[in-house]
Design a protein around this motif. Structure first.
Motif, PDB file in Angstrom:
ATOM      1  N   ILE A 774     157.945  57.521 -70.207  1.00 15.22           N
ATOM      2  CA  ILE A 774     156.712  58.228 -69.636  1.00 15.22           C
ATOM      3  C   ILE A 774     156.552  57.353 -68.387  1.00 15.22           C
ATOM      4  N   LEU A 775     156.661  56.125 -68.325  1.00 12.90           N
ATOM      5  CA  LEU A 775     156.614  55.224 -67.210  1.00 12.90           C
ATOM      6  C   LEU A 775     157.883  55.008 -66.355  1.00 12.90           C
ATOM      7  N   THR A 776     158.207  55.735 -65.411  1.00 11.47           N
ATOM      8  CA  THR A 776     159.348  55.635 -64.948  1.00 11.47           C
ATOM      9  C   THR A 776     159.283  54.378 -64.030  1.00 11.47           C
ATOM     10  N   ARG A 777     160.456  53.794 -63.427  1.00  8.72           N
ATOM     11  CA  ARG A 777     160.249  52.584 -62.733  1.00  8.72           C
ATOM     12  C   ARG A 777     159.193  52.574 -61.624  1.00  8.72           C
ATOM     13  N   GLY A 778     159.416  53.905 -60.892  1.00 11.12           N
ATOM     14  CA  GLY A 778     158.233  53.893 -59.726  1.00 11.12           C
ATOM     15  C   GLY A 778     156.869  53.969 -60.134  1.00 11.12           C
ATOM     16  N   LEU A 779     156.841  54.863 -61.305  1.00  9.16           N
ATOM     17  CA  LEU A 779     155.520  55.053 -61.699  1.00  9.16           C
ATOM     18  C   LEU A 779     154.780  53.661 -62.629  1.00  9.16           C
ATOM     19  N   PHE A 780     155.824  52.824 -63.012  1.00 11.40           N
ATOM     20  CA  PHE A 780     155.445  51.495 -63.601  1.00 11.40           C
ATOM     21  C   PHE A 780     154.843  50.569 -62.395  1.00 11.40           C
ATOM     22  N   LEU A 781     155.616  50.549 -61.322  1.00 11.79           N
ATOM     23  CA  LEU A 781     155.297  49.689 -60.008  1.00 11.79           C
ATOM     24  C   LEU A 781     153.986  50.118 -59.564  1.00 11.79           C
ATOM     25  N   TYR A 782     153.876  51.564 -59.593  1.00  5.92           N
ATOM     26  CA  TYR A 782     152.451  51.837 -59.072  1.00  5.92           C
ATOM     27  C   TYR A 782     151.581  51.586 -59.915  1.00  5.92           C
ATOM     28  N   THR A 783     151.684  51.640 -61.485  1.00  7.81           N
ATOM     29  CA  THR A 783     150.481  51.346 -62.185  1.00  7.81           C
ATOM     30  C   THR A 783     150.402  49.944 -62.199  1.00  7.81           C
ATOM     31  N   LEU A 784     151.037  49.104 -62.073  1.00  5.85           N
ATOM     32  CA  LEU A 784     151.024  47.685 -61.906  1.00  5.85           C
ATOM     33  C   LEU A 784     150.343  47.199 -60.790  1.00  5.85           C
ATOM     34  N   GLY A 785     150.703  47.903 -59.504  1.00  9.19           N
ATOM     35  CA  GLY A 785     149.874  47.467 -58.304  1.00  9.19           C
ATOM     36  C   GLY A 785     148.679  47.858 -58.308  1.00  9.19           C
ATOM     37  N   ILE A 786     148.285  49.105 -58.838  1.00  6.78           N
ATOM     38  CA  ILE A 786     147.015  49.467 -58.903  1.00  6.78           C
ATOM     39  C   ILE A 786     146.042  48.406 -59.839  1.00  6.78           C
ATOM     40  N   SER A 787     146.547  47.866 -61.063  1.00  3.75           N
ATOM     41  CA  SER A 787     145.984  47.164 -61.956  1.00  3.75           C
ATOM     42  C   SER A 787     145.663  45.956 -61.117  1.00  3.75           C
ATOM     43  N   THR A 788     146.759  45.409 -60.369  1.00  5.16           N
ATOM     44  CA  THR A 788     146.761  44.178 -59.658  1.00  5.16           C
ATOM     45  C   THR A 788     145.519  44.239 -58.808  1.00  5.16           C
ATOM     46  N   VAL A 789     145.453  45.235 -57.917  1.00  2.99           N
ATOM     47  CA  VAL A 789     144.301  45.216 -56.763  1.00  2.99           C
ATOM     48  C   VAL A 789     143.012  45.077 -57.623  1.00  2.99           C
ATOM     49  N   ILE A 790     142.810  45.840 -58.948  1.00  4.91           N
ATOM     50  CA  ILE A 790     141.678  45.807 -59.756  1.00  4.91           C
ATOM     51  C   ILE A 790     141.277  44.535 -60.207  1.00  4.91           C
ATOM     52  N   PHE A 791     142.352  43.968 -60.678  1.00  4.45           N
ATOM     53  CA  PHE A 791     142.001  42.517 -61.396  1.00  4.45           C
ATOM     54  C   PHE A 791     141.572  41.785 -60.388  1.00  4.45           C
ATOM     55  N   ILE A 792     142.246  41.401 -58.959  1.00  3.02           N
ATOM     56  CA  ILE A 792     142.185  40.592 -57.983  1.00  3.02           C
ATOM     57  C   ILE A 792     140.558  40.785 -57.398  1.00  3.02           C
ATOM     58  N   GLY A 793     140.289  42.045 -57.096  1.00  2.00           N
ATOM     59  CA  GLY A 793     138.833  42.608 -56.747  1.00  2.00           C
ATOM     60  C   GLY A 793     137.705  42.045 -57.798  1.00  2.00           C
TER      61      GLY A 793
END
Length: 912
Positions: A774-793
């Protein structure tokens, strides 16, 4: 005790049933239906409402939440524990309603393709749902039908039925009208037919003796019930849930160990672990998947693509080859005779099934006026050789006799009941006035040898007052092989090599024009001659050829072009002549430069290895048999293709089952083909198949987008708590706040994402690999990147609030509000994982806008309502805090723009 119907004669059976050969009246049938109930079997595997509800607790994520509730209880946080348990119940209730509604929706879709039966009511043949049959009805069954109820055979023509569902014997059983001894076992009751068995040859009529659970199949119906298949995507989610549960418990263990090692009280540490466990659970995922699938299948049904088995929805998005029949799918299925060859070429005019048209020989009318008998009409024509008229009459009469279709005028115009090819012959005979003459002269059909794809011919014998008339129709080469004589200008002559060559060349010339070509032959026999097939088909007189055209569907050409763009290869598999198939294939764009056309005879001589070597080059297979269709599908699958296969006949069943997606035709399809299929196309249109593929892609794309959105939210919550605690900060959120985010503020936008319309360029991507997660490598990295921005903010705002000296309640409320606003931005952004945030039109998904509004309302209620403040331990926020939250949260939009560009540079994704 069941009555021994097999011991009665046909007339005795009808008398016992208070019926007749013309069937029941509509009023009597309705009365019996109300008394005896529907003709359907009980569904033993249909889960009860309680079972559906309890099934919600089998989810690994629910188990983790129960663990969190237990931890909260042990830590003395009974309010949290009760709230978590309440929300578990709420989640399960929502899941129950969604799953129950989805099952009801699937039942409604299945009803749309419920089996139908041909039944005599008041002497008129009509088609009704099988469930409306009652004892006493007289049903007509033919090759390709599933027998709709138990019945006593009262008429039959070479009727053969496979009764393996009852007897285990796969050899066809010959049926007859003769009554049998009472002790005759079920397997030997040749005068009976039974519900669920399959007619494979011939046709007949039967008086219904039992319906529903009173049938033989009803007594053993548990053996034929099948549990519904789980879509692969649900299985993938179950696997993902299990993996998440393991990760969550591991993270909780780490936090517990670290905090206890720091000297923190055990109960406080347990509360942190419970909050972390709650934060990690994407509670909306299971029923978002169900909503998306249910909503998608309903949209498909509205577009005439009816899903019979849910896994097909996901597989559609991976389809790389569509193997399609020609007649009725790429064309309109309204065959019309356009040309007749009797040694001379006769052009036929007219439109559709309207029996109004002309026969033109060199521009002049080629048939006499319709007034009077045929002989009178011939003799009344001046300047025309009567032999020419007699020859044309013989050909048209053979086409009308060797036929099981009929022409009738309905409220919407003329229509053919039966096979379109046979219908074209009936219409041609009616245009010439031959049909009425034939129907008035010939008494009944004595013998019929039905059309068979292997034999490629059909033969009938009809009685008239003083003779028997044999008529054959079929492939030109087949009919020529059974012919020893030829008609020329009304008289018969020996069929010589030159005649065979001329006929073959005429057939090829017609086929090259895109016409479907049939040959006709016949002869007369004395009343006492034997009627076995060998004698009947011996030394026929070749009458000529008819060339039919089935106008192509205008939308089919465009749909084929869409297939090409989408990386899907269309392949035509047809019983037509090679030249006919080639002409249609080139016109529609299936046969392009370099594409090959392979005939069934060539395919038959190939080994599996040889077929594998050429399969990628072949665009059209002509003159194919049922076994060859299976070989084609198997060869394509060996090459790694995901194959969709269309079919309508009983002989298509094996290929439909072999394909990754079997697609049956709703109008012309037999019950056997529908039963073997995963999807039914109600309008028999190739364009509908392509639309279904697009919808399959949209459904899977939306599930992936919703999954990415929900998981990015949960990852951000987990990291906020985990990193915050590891940095020595107070727990940023309590369990109830996390649950409110996950259940209320996350779910509404996720529902909006589930119904996101298809983007215009969805069909410009290559088909998805069915094995990809369901989460391809690209989509997993995208999801992880978005969640990182959210948690840092979010963590930054939390730390800043604590430094500002606000209360812990206000600081946690800041985190609470920050996560929701971040996720609202993220939800809108997740409408497309490639298109820019600023280029998406909010008007195209009103449900998402409503979901975002509901999410915001849920947040404000939790912060500003006095009762909710006490329950969720929140505090009102001022304007300055809101401004900081809104500005900070907008960073996720900028980050997403960067990640989207990175994803585009790496690989195009179907999750648009």
């Amino acid at each position: 005790m069941t009555h021994p119907w097999h011991t009665l004669t046909a007339d005795e059976t009808l008398e016992r049933l208070s019926s007749g050969r013309e069937g029941l009246s509509s009023d009597e049938a309705a009365r019996r239906l109300s008394e005896q109930g529907a003709n359907q079997l009980e569904e033993f595997y249909k889960p009860s409402k309680l079972r559906v509800f309890l099934r919600q607790f089998e989810n690994y994520l629910i188990i983790v939440l129960i663990f969190a509730a237990a931890v909260s209880w042990m830590a003395g946080e009974t309010t949290n524990a009760y709230a978590i348990l309440g929300i578990i119940f709420f989640i399960s209730l929502i899941g129950f309603f969604q799953e129950y509604r989805a099952e009801r929706a699937m039942e409604a879709l299945r009803e749309m393709v419920a089996p139908e039966a041909n039944v005599l009511r008041s002497g008129r043949m009509t088609r009704i749902p099988v469930r409306d049959l009652v004892p006493g009805d007289v049903v007509y069954i033919e090759a390709g039908d599933k027998v709709p109820a138990d019945g006593r055979v009262i008429e039959e023509t070479s009727l053969q039925v496979v009764e393996s569902s009852l007897t285990g014997e796969s050899v066809p059983e010959d049926k007859s009208r003769a009554a049998l001894a009472e002790e005759t076992p079920l397997a030997d009751r040749t005068d009976m037919v039974y519900m669920g068995t399959t007619v494979v040859y011939g046709n007949g009529r039967a008086a219904v003796t039992a319906t529903g659970m009173d049938t033989e199949l009803g007594r053993i119906s548990g053996l034929v019930q099948r549990r519904p298949e789980e879509p692969p995507i649900k299985i993938k989610f179950q696997r993902l849930a299990k993996q998440l549960a393991v990760v969550v418990l591991a993270a909780c263990a780490i936090i517990f160990a670290v905090e206890v090692n720091r000297g923190a009280p055990v109960l406080d540490t347990l509360i942190i672990a419970a909050a972390l466990a709650v934060a990690a659970i994407p509670t909306a995922l299971p029923f978002i998947t169900t909503i998306t699938l249910a909503y998608g299948t309903q949209i498909m049904a509205g577009k005439n693509a009816i899903i019979r088995r849910l896994p097909a929805v996901e597989t559609l998005g991976s389809t790389t080859v569509i193997c399609t029949d020609k007649t009725g799918t790429l064309t309109r299925g309204e065959m019309m005779v356009r040309r007749i060859w009797t040694g001379r070429v006769v052009e036929v005019t007219g439109t559709g099934y309207d029996p109004d048209g002309s026969f033109l020989l060199a521009g002049e009318e080629a048939v006499p006026e319709k007034d009077g008998s045929w002989d009178e009409r011939i003799e009344g024509r001046k300047g025309v050789d009567p032999g020419e008229d007699r020859h044309l009459y013989a050909l048209l009469a053979a086409g009308a006799l060797c036929n099981n279709s009929r022409l009738e005028e309905g409220p919407d115009g003329w229509r053919v009941i039966g096979d379109p090819t046979e219908g074209a012959l009936i219409v041609a005979a009616s245009k010439a006035g031959v049909l009425e003459y034939v129907e008035g002269w010939y008494f009944d059909e004595a013998v019929e040898f039905p059309f068979d794809s292997e034999m490629r011919r059909m033969t009938t014998v009809h009685r008239s007052p003083d003779r028997l008339t044999v008529s054959m129709k079929g492939a030109p080469e087949t009919v020529l092989a059974f012919s020893g004589r030829i008609m020329k200008d009304g008289s018969e002559e020996p069929l010589g090599p030159e005649d065979r060559l001329r006929a073959s060349e005429a057939a090829d010339e017609m086929a090259s024009r895109g016409l479907r070509v049939l040959a006709l032959a016949g002869k007369e026999m004395a009343p006492g001659e034997p009627l076995d097939r060998e004698a009947v088909e011996l030394d026929l007189t070749f009458l000529g050829l008819v060339g039919m055209i089935d106008p192509r569907r205008e939308e089919a050409k465009e749909a084929i072009a869409v297939c090409r763009t989408a990386g899907i290869r269309p392949v035509m598999i047809t019983g037509d002549h090679k030249l006919t198939a080639s002409a249609i294939g080139r016109e529609l764009g299936i046969l392009n430069e370099g594409g090959r056309v392979l005939e069934g005879t060539e395919l038959e001589e190939m080994t599996a290895i040889e077929l594998d070597d050429v399969i990628e080059e072949v665009s059209i297979f002509s003159r194919t048999t049922a076994e060859q269709k299976v070989r084609i599908v198997e060869a394509l699958r060996r090459k790694g293709h995901v194959v969709a296969m269309t079919g309508d006949g009983v002989n298509d069943g094996p290929a439909l089952r072999t394909a990754d997606i079997g697609i049956a035709m709703g109008k012309t399809g037999t019950e056997v083909s529908k039963e073997a299929s995963d999807m039914v196309i109600a309008d028999d249109n190739f364009a509908t198949i392509v639309a279904a593929v697009e919808e399959g892609r949209r459904i899977y794309s939306n599930i992936r987008k919703a999954s990415s959105y929900l998981l990015s939210c949960n990852f951000a919550e987990v990291m906020t708590i985990f990193i915050g605690v590891m940095l020595g900060l107070p727990v940023p959120l309590i369990a109830l706040q996390i649950l409110w985010i996950n259940i209320v503020t996350d779910e509404f936008p996720a529902i909006g994402l589930a119904v996101e319309p298809a983007h215009s360029d969805l069909m410009k991507d290559e088909p998805r690999d069915p094995a990809e997660p369901i989460l391809t490598r690209g989509l997993f990295l995208y999801t992880l990147g978005i969640s990182t921005v959210i948690f840092i903010g979010t963590l930054g705002l939390y730390a800043n609030a604590l430094r500002g000296g606000v209360t812990i309640e206000e600081a946690r409320t800041t985190v609470f509000a920050s996560l929701v606003i971040f996720e609202m931005y993220n939800a809108y952004n997740s409408r497309s994982l490639q298109t820019s945030f600023f280029k998406m039109d909010p008007r195209t998904n009103g449900k998402l806008i409503l979901g975002l509004a509901a999410s915001l309302e849920g947040l404000l209620v939790a912060i500003y309502h006095p009762f909710m403040q006490r329950l969720f331990e929140t505090a009102p926020l001022g304007g300055e805090s809101w401004a900081a939250i809104i500005v900070t949260a907008s960073a996720v939009v900028l980050a997403a723009e960067i990640f989207k560009r990175m994803e585009l540079a790496e690989k195009r994704s179907t999750a648009r």
